[in-house]
Scaffold this motif. Structure first.
Motif, PDB file in Angstrom:
ATOM      1  N   GLY A  63       3.693   0.072  -2.559  1.00 46.35           N
ATOM      2  CA  GLY A  63       4.537   0.646  -1.510  1.00 46.35           C
ATOM      3  C   GLY A  63       4.010   0.389  -0.121  1.00 46.35           C
ATOM      4  N   TYR A  64       4.925   0.451   0.840  1.00 48.27           N
ATOM      5  CA  TYR A  64       4.503   0.307   2.232  1.00 48.27           C
ATOM      6  C   TYR A  64       5.423   1.125   3.109  1.00 48.27           C
ATOM      7  CZ  TYR A  64       8.346  -2.999   3.130  1.00 48.27           C
ATOM      8  OH  TYR A  64       9.574  -3.584   3.282  1.00 48.27           O
ATOM      9  N   CYS A  65       4.944   1.438   4.290  1.00 48.87           N
ATOM     10  CA  CYS A  65       5.838   2.075   5.247  1.00 48.87           C
ATOM     11  C   CYS A  65       5.545   1.551   6.643  1.00 48.87           C
ATOM     12  CB  CYS A  65       5.796   3.593   5.145  1.00 48.87           C
ATOM     13  SG  CYS A  65       4.634   4.413   6.175  1.00 48.87           S
TER      14      CYS A  65
ATOM     15  N   GLY B 192       6.678 -10.925   7.660  1.00 49.50           N
ATOM     16  CA  GLY B 192       5.594 -11.839   7.318  1.00 49.50           C
ATOM     17  C   GLY B 192       4.399 -11.101   6.743  1.00 49.50           C
ATOM     18  N   LEU B 193       4.071  -9.979   7.345  1.00 46.36           N
ATOM     19  CA  LEU B 193       2.915  -9.200   6.882  1.00 46.36           C
ATOM     20  C   LEU B 193       3.162  -8.609   5.497  1.00 46.36           C
ATOM     21  CD1 LEU B 193       0.207  -7.788   7.160  1.00 46.36           C
ATOM     22  CD2 LEU B 193       1.272  -6.141   8.699  1.00 46.36           C
ATOM     23  N   VAL B 194       4.370  -8.102   5.289  1.00 48.34           N
ATOM     24  CA  VAL B 194       4.686  -7.535   3.969  1.00 48.34           C
ATOM     25  C   VAL B 194       4.646  -8.644   2.907  1.00 48.34           C
ATOM     26  CG1 VAL B 194       6.460  -6.357   2.607  1.00 48.34           C
ATOM     27  CG2 VAL B 194       5.996  -5.630   4.955  1.00 48.34           C
ATOM     28  N   ALA B 195       5.208  -9.815   3.262  1.00 45.03           N
ATOM     29  CA  ALA B 195       5.198 -10.933   2.306  1.00 45.03           C
ATOM     30  C   ALA B 195       3.763 -11.379   2.011  1.00 45.03           C
ATOM     31  CB  ALA B 195       6.000 -12.106   2.873  1.00 45.03           C
ATOM     32  N   GLN B 196       2.915 -11.362   3.023  1.00 48.03           N
ATOM     33  CA  GLN B 196       1.523 -11.755   2.807  1.00 48.03           C
ATOM     34  C   GLN B 196       0.824 -10.781   1.850  1.00 48.03           C
ATOM     35  OE1 GLN B 196      -0.844 -11.956   6.368  1.00 48.03           O
ATOM     36  NE2 GLN B 196      -2.290 -13.377   5.455  1.00 48.03           N
ATOM     37  N   PHE B 197       1.079  -9.489   2.018  1.00 51.77           N
ATOM     38  CA  PHE B 197       0.494  -8.512   1.099  1.00 51.77           C
ATOM     39  C   PHE B 197       1.009  -8.713  -0.323  1.00 51.77           C
ATOM     40  CE2 PHE B 197      -2.415  -5.113   2.189  1.00 51.77           C
ATOM     41  CZ  PHE B 197      -2.731  -5.477   3.475  1.00 51.77           C
ATOM     42  N   GLN B 198       2.287  -9.026  -0.414  1.00 52.77           N
ATOM     43  CA  GLN B 198       2.850  -9.258  -1.743  1.00 52.77           C
ATOM     44  C   GLN B 198       2.115 -10.419  -2.429  1.00 52.77           C
ATOM     45  OE1 GLN B 198       7.122  -9.112  -1.542  1.00 52.77           O
ATOM     46  NE2 GLN B 198       7.265 -10.308  -3.405  1.00 52.77           N
TER      47      GLN B 198
ATOM     48  N   GLN C 116      -4.213  -0.174  -7.286  1.00 52.50           N
ATOM     49  CA  GLN C 116      -2.946   0.171  -6.642  1.00 52.50           C
ATOM     50  C   GLN C 116      -3.139  -0.073  -5.148  1.00 52.50           C
ATOM     51  OE1 GLN C 116      -1.121   0.626  -9.554  1.00 52.50           O
ATOM     52  NE2 GLN C 116      -0.203   2.511  -8.791  1.00 52.50           N
ATOM     53  N   ILE C 117      -2.238  -0.817  -4.541  1.00 53.77           N
ATOM     54  CA  ILE C 117      -2.385  -1.135  -3.115  1.00 53.77           C
ATOM     55  C   ILE C 117      -1.181  -0.613  -2.329  1.00 53.77           C
ATOM     56  CG2 ILE C 117      -2.621  -2.992  -1.398  1.00 53.77           C
ATOM     57  CD1 ILE C 117      -5.050  -2.905  -3.240  1.00 53.77           C
ATOM     58  N   GLY C 118      -1.470   0.058  -1.218  1.00 54.84           N
ATOM     59  CA  GLY C 118      -0.418   0.522  -0.301  1.00 54.84           C
ATOM     60  C   GLY C 118      -0.685  -0.030   1.090  1.00 54.84           C
ATOM     61  N   LEU C 119       0.370  -0.103   1.886  1.00 56.13           N
ATOM     62  CA  LEU C 119       0.248  -0.674   3.232  1.00 56.13           C
ATOM     63  C   LEU C 119       1.009   0.194   4.231  1.00 56.13           C
ATOM     64  CD1 LEU C 119      -0.450  -3.037   5.214  1.00 56.13           C
ATOM     65  CD2 LEU C 119       1.663  -4.152   4.424  1.00 56.13           C
ATOM     66  N   LEU C 120       0.356   0.527   5.340  1.00 61.14           N
ATOM     67  CA  LEU C 120       0.969   1.306   6.417  1.00 61.14           C
ATOM     68  C   LEU C 120       0.908   0.461   7.675  1.00 61.14           C
ATOM     69  CD1 LEU C 120      -1.125   4.538   5.711  1.00 61.14           C
ATOM     70  CD2 LEU C 120       1.177   4.032   4.849  1.00 61.14           C
ATOM     71  N   ILE C 121       2.061   0.251   8.306  1.00 63.63           N
ATOM     72  CA  ILE C 121       2.111  -0.617   9.488  1.00 63.63           C
ATOM     73  C   ILE C 121       2.615   0.191  10.675  1.00 63.63           C
ATOM     74  CG2 ILE C 121       3.079  -2.735  10.481  1.00 63.63           C
ATOM     75  CD1 ILE C 121       3.773  -3.621   7.594  1.00 63.63           C
ATOM     76  N   SER C 122       1.939   0.003  11.795  1.00 61.89           N
ATOM     77  CA  SER C 122       2.414   0.587  13.047  1.00 61.89           C
ATOM     78  C   SER C 122       2.741  -0.545  14.001  1.00 61.89           C
ATOM     79  CB  SER C 122       1.293   1.463  13.603  1.00 61.89           C
ATOM     80  OG  SER C 122       1.588   1.794  14.926  1.00 61.89           O
ATOM     81  N   CYS C 123       3.933  -0.528  14.598  1.00 60.55           N
ATOM     82  CA  CYS C 123       4.279  -1.622  15.513  1.00 60.55           C
ATOM     83  C   CYS C 123       5.295  -1.146  16.544  1.00 60.55           C
ATOM     84  CB  CYS C 123       4.806  -2.826  14.748  1.00 60.55           C
ATOM     85  SG  CYS C 123       6.235  -2.505  13.748  1.00 60.55           S
ATOM     86  N   GLU C 124       5.400  -1.947  17.596  1.00 66.22           N
ATOM     87  CA  GLU C 124       6.277  -1.581  18.711  1.00 66.22           C
ATOM     88  C   GLU C 124       7.727  -1.965  18.434  1.00 66.22           C
ATOM     89  OE1 GLU C 124       5.087  -3.509  22.297  1.00 66.22           O
ATOM     90  OE2 GLU C 124       6.474  -2.370  23.540  1.00 66.22           O
TER      91      GLU C 124
ATOM     92  N   TYR D  87       0.544  -9.630  16.787  1.00 64.49           N
ATOM     93  CA  TYR D  87       1.191 -10.948  16.745  1.00 64.49           C
ATOM     94  C   TYR D  87       1.821 -11.227  15.374  1.00 64.49           C
ATOM     95  CZ  TYR D  87      -0.484 -11.611  21.390  1.00 64.49           C
ATOM     96  OH  TYR D  87      -0.702 -11.435  22.739  1.00 64.49           O
ATOM     97  N   TYR D  88       2.583 -10.249  14.917  1.00 62.34           N
ATOM     98  CA  TYR D  88       3.411 -10.371  13.700  1.00 62.34           C
ATOM     99  C   TYR D  88       2.591 -10.467  12.416  1.00 62.34           C
ATOM    100  CZ  TYR D  88       6.611 -10.800  17.455  1.00 62.34           C
ATOM    101  OH  TYR D  88       7.277 -10.527  18.615  1.00 62.34           O
ATOM    102  N   GLY D  89       1.353 -10.044  12.493  1.00 61.87           N
ATOM    103  CA  GLY D  89       0.536 -10.037  11.282  1.00 61.87           C
ATOM    104  C   GLY D  89      -0.436  -8.870  11.301  1.00 61.87           C
ATOM    105  N   MET D  90      -1.353  -8.877  10.336  1.00 58.93           N
ATOM    106  CA  MET D  90      -2.399  -7.854  10.299  1.00 58.93           C
ATOM    107  C   MET D  90      -3.392  -8.137  11.429  1.00 58.93           C
ATOM    108  SD  MET D  90      -4.598  -9.118   6.949  1.00 58.93           S
ATOM    109  CE  MET D  90      -3.213  -9.531   5.899  1.00 58.93           C
TER     110      MET D  90
END
Ligand SMILES: Cc1cc2nc3c(=O)[nH]c(=O)nc-3n(C[C@H](O)[C@H](O)[C@H](O)COP(=O)(O)O)c2cc1C
Length: 215
Positions: A163-165, A145-151, A128-136, A92-95
């Motif tokens: 970094g994120y991917c 929204g999720l990237v902004a929240q991590f920021q 150091q924080i990295g983020l990996l997102i899987s989505c449809e 739902y557009y978030g973590m």
């Protein structure tokens, strides 16, 4: 010689053989290749209870009494890590809710009223924080929204979001077919997690013209 650091990879999907797990494994492989000490965990092995009112659920010593393995993860693995890479599906557009709970419950260990709260708050910083997102869905707004929240949350915690991917996939394991190769990107993020820097310039910030050293 590369300095070995502690890298923790946290997979927040309930599917232990799903798309986020594939990204998490690739990042862990990359970090291992770089010579780091790497551990991968699945969040649902550690986090069951949601944040409650600490006034009602702290025990007589003042410790969090939620009966799960959160403190083992937070105190034993997260705080000692030099870098943490989170892998989450987009829900739902978030973590995932469980990952949000992981962040919410940091409060129980770092607030002024928590035992050793200030020392835990100190150890929370400078990671150091990295983020990996899987989505449809592939449109950029889906993950914004999720990237902004991590920021914001890493800024607040005085950590570096380096970094994120994003990988596009839905059914279990199909992320390997995403032609942009997020699995390779996750591997690279893991490999370079300790080399990347977060920069936020103003027009007059002193800096070199080159971002990357060519030496
Ligand atoms: C409860 C739930 C909510 C989801 N919400 C979204 C969404 O908002 N946008 C999206 O693109 N995909 C959404 N998805 C699809 C997943 O993000 C996608 O299937 C992902 O690859 C699953 O990763 P996993 O295999 O690591 O669990 C949702 C899936 C579930 C189960």
């Amino acid at each position: 010689m590369i300095k070995s650091s502690k890298v923790l990879v946290i997979c927040a999907s309930p599917r232990h053989n799903g798309n986020s797990a594939i990204l998490a494994a690739a990042a862990a492989e990359g970090a291992k290749k770089a010579g780091h000490e790497v551990e991968t965990v699945f969040l649902d092995d550690y986090v069951e209870g949601m944040l409650r009112d600490c006034r009602t659920c702290r025990n007589v010593e003042g410790n969090c009494s939620i009966d799960d393995r959160y403190s083992e993860l937070f105190l034993g693995k997260f705080l000692p890590a030099d870098a943490v890479i989170f892998a989450t599906p987009l829900h739902y557009y978030g973590m995932t809710g469980r990952l949000k709970t992981f962040f919410d419950r940091i409060f129980c260990f770092t607030s002024d009223s928590a035992p050793d709260g200030s020392s835990h708050a100190q150890s929370l910083q400078n990671k150091q924080i990295g983020l990996l997102i899987s989505c449809e869905e592939s449109y950029p707004g889906a993950t914004l929204g999720l990237v902004a929240q991590f920021q914001e949350l890493t800024r607040y915690n005085r950590q570096s979001f380096v970094g994120y991917c994003v990988g596009i996939a839905n059914s279990r394991g199909e992320i390997i077919h995403d032609p942009t190769d997020p699995v390779a990107s996750a591997h690279k993020l893991g490999e370079h997690i300790m080399d990347l820097t977060e920069t936020d310039y103003r027009f007059d910030s002193e800096r070199s013209n080159n971002v990357w050293s060519t030496k």
